[in-house]
Design an enzyme around this catalytic site. Sequence first.
Site, short mmCIF file in Angstrom:
data_model
loop_
_atom_site.label_atom_id
_atom_site.label_comp_id
_atom_site.label_asym_id
_atom_site.label_seq_id
_atom_site.Cartn_x
_atom_site.Cartn_y
_atom_site.Cartn_z
N TYR A 176 -36.80 89.54 -42.89
CA TYR A 176 -35.70 89.85 -43.90
C TYR A 176 -35.89 89.06 -45.37
CZ TYR A 176 -34.19 85.35 -41.78
OH TYR A 176 -34.30 83.87 -41.31
N LYS A 177 -36.82 88.42 -45.43
CA LYS A 177 -37.35 87.61 -46.87
C LYS A 177 -38.15 88.79 -47.56
CE LYS A 177 -36.65 83.03 -45.01
NZ LYS A 177 -36.76 82.33 -43.94
N ASP A 199 -46.31 79.48 -39.90
CA ASP A 199 -45.14 80.25 -39.99
C ASP A 199 -45.48 80.55 -41.36
OD1 ASP A 199 -42.75 80.69 -40.87
OD2 ASP A 199 -41.71 79.18 -39.76
N ARG A 219 -33.51 77.35 -55.98
CA ARG A 219 -34.72 78.10 -56.02
C ARG A 219 -34.75 79.54 -56.54
NH1 ARG A 219 -35.85 78.72 -49.61
NH2 ARG A 219 -33.77 79.72 -49.63
N PHE A 239 -39.41 73.67 -42.55
CA PHE A 239 -37.99 74.18 -42.40
C PHE A 239 -37.51 73.62 -41.05
CE2 PHE A 239 -35.19 77.79 -41.30
CZ PHE A 239 -34.73 77.98 -42.47
C1 LIG Z 1 -36.46 81.63 -43.04
C2 LIG Z 1 -37.13 80.84 -42.03
C3 LIG Z 1 -37.03 80.78 -40.80
C4 LIG Z 1 -36.01 81.49 -40.06
O1 LIG Z 1 -35.84 81.57 -38.84
P1 LIG Z 1 -34.91 82.54 -37.93
O2 LIG Z 1 -35.15 82.32 -36.76
O3 LIG Z 1 -35.28 83.83 -38.57
O4 LIG Z 1 -33.60 82.24 -38.74
C5 LIG Z 1 -38.19 80.01 -39.90
N1 LIG Z 1 -39.06 79.42 -40.58
C6 LIG Z 1 -39.14 79.18 -41.81
C7 LIG Z 1 -40.18 78.37 -42.23
C8 LIG Z 1 -38.37 79.94 -42.79
O5 LIG Z 1 -38.33 79.91 -43.99
#
Ligand SMILES: *Cc1c(COP(=O)(O)O)cnc(C)c1O
Length: 405
Positions: free
Chosen positions: A217-218, A192, A364, A121
């Site tokens: 939030y996921k 992560d 997705r 990501f």
């Molecule tokens: C959704 C996601 C993030 C989000 O980071 P934010 O700081 O909350 O915007 C980070 N890393 C991964 C792998 C994600 O899927």
Amino acid sequence: MTHPTAAATATFSRTRDLFDLPEGVIYLDGNSLGALPRGVKARMAEVVATQWGEGLIRSWNTHDWIDLPGRVGNRVARLIGAAPGTVTVADSTSINLFKVLVTALRLRPGRKVILSEKHNFPTDAYIAAGVAELLGAGHELRLVEAAELSGAIDEDVAVLMLTEVNYRTGARHDMAALTRAAQAAGALTIWDLCHSAGAVPVDLGGAGADFAVGCGYKYLNGGPGAPAFVYVAPDHLEGLSQPLTGWLGHAAPFSFAETYRPAEGIAAMRVGTPPILSMSALDAALDVFEGVDLGEVKAQADRLFERFTGIVAEEAPELVLATPVDPSKRGTQVSLRHPEAYAVMQALIARGVIGDFREPDIMRFGLTPLYVGLDDVERAARILGEVIRAGAWDRPEFRQRAKVV
Ligand SMILES: *Cc1c(COP(=O)(O)O)cnc(C)c1O
């Protein structure tokens, strides 16, 4: 395919009733923004009207707002195989990554490589590159293909920083094996868990991971922009310090001392005033996981996966599955490739099937058994088949890119 046990059927029909989903919508995007648990509405009303409205500033003590990050952290800890007192909720995933990455690099002063994978990501790579530049000590972000990771772990690697479940394909790393390999070479690990927490069983303690971060939030359903979490292994808690030395990570914030002295334990990961409203929403959302076994969640998600991909293979064979078929090598999303994936997804959304699109050609679909059933994925797969067969996606309005995709 194994059929759901009676216990699983009972569990998931109970959890489904804990969510409010709009009529006519099949929601397959819990990997991006979890659905709204009913209990969150009531909790928000109470926190706003009573705790804030009436309690006012007294609620920092009377409702113990000040310790909410640690309390919610302990609830998240249970879902990711972490001991109590090793997780706090704070900030965003990006900011937590910054904190743990600097902390980890300082624990390995002689080593200069941050090893991660291509196709991670983007925020993870951006933060790592930013940290390397900021430290000005010759750190280098080394990105390799997933298959080449174990071979790339050498004596120069300070930190192996990986996302357990890939956001684009849903492919899942073997956390325990990679953690072992990294530590055998003297490196530390940062995981992560954005696409793992609340979706699959995670065992940070068992894997011996050093640090972890993840999203509220996921799959945890904490609401848009919910605060994230950060984990520090017990071994690193003593004398823990991190670079964002804000007053709420101080050992005694209300002594208003002139110099910074880190709090003991995981509280040192705190920075500033916690967002009580959104943290309360996340706290209430976690009620849904009470009595839910994540092994069961993953097993049910695997059933949803088989049902969904089985129908798609018949009805829309031109779609290419980008997610591993081996259940142990994936999380709980299905990713399908199509050259016009964005437009196809818009056509699906127009028909009430909500998933999302990721560059360059991925659709997705998040399979979240807490509120998605076998009937839902079956219908979604048939609608997808219709859209593809009829070419219903091929309209200018479906190609119009929105700001957020
Ligand atoms: C959704 C996601 C993030 C989000 O980071 P934010 O700081 O909350 O915007 C980070 N890393 C991964 C792998 C994600 O899927």
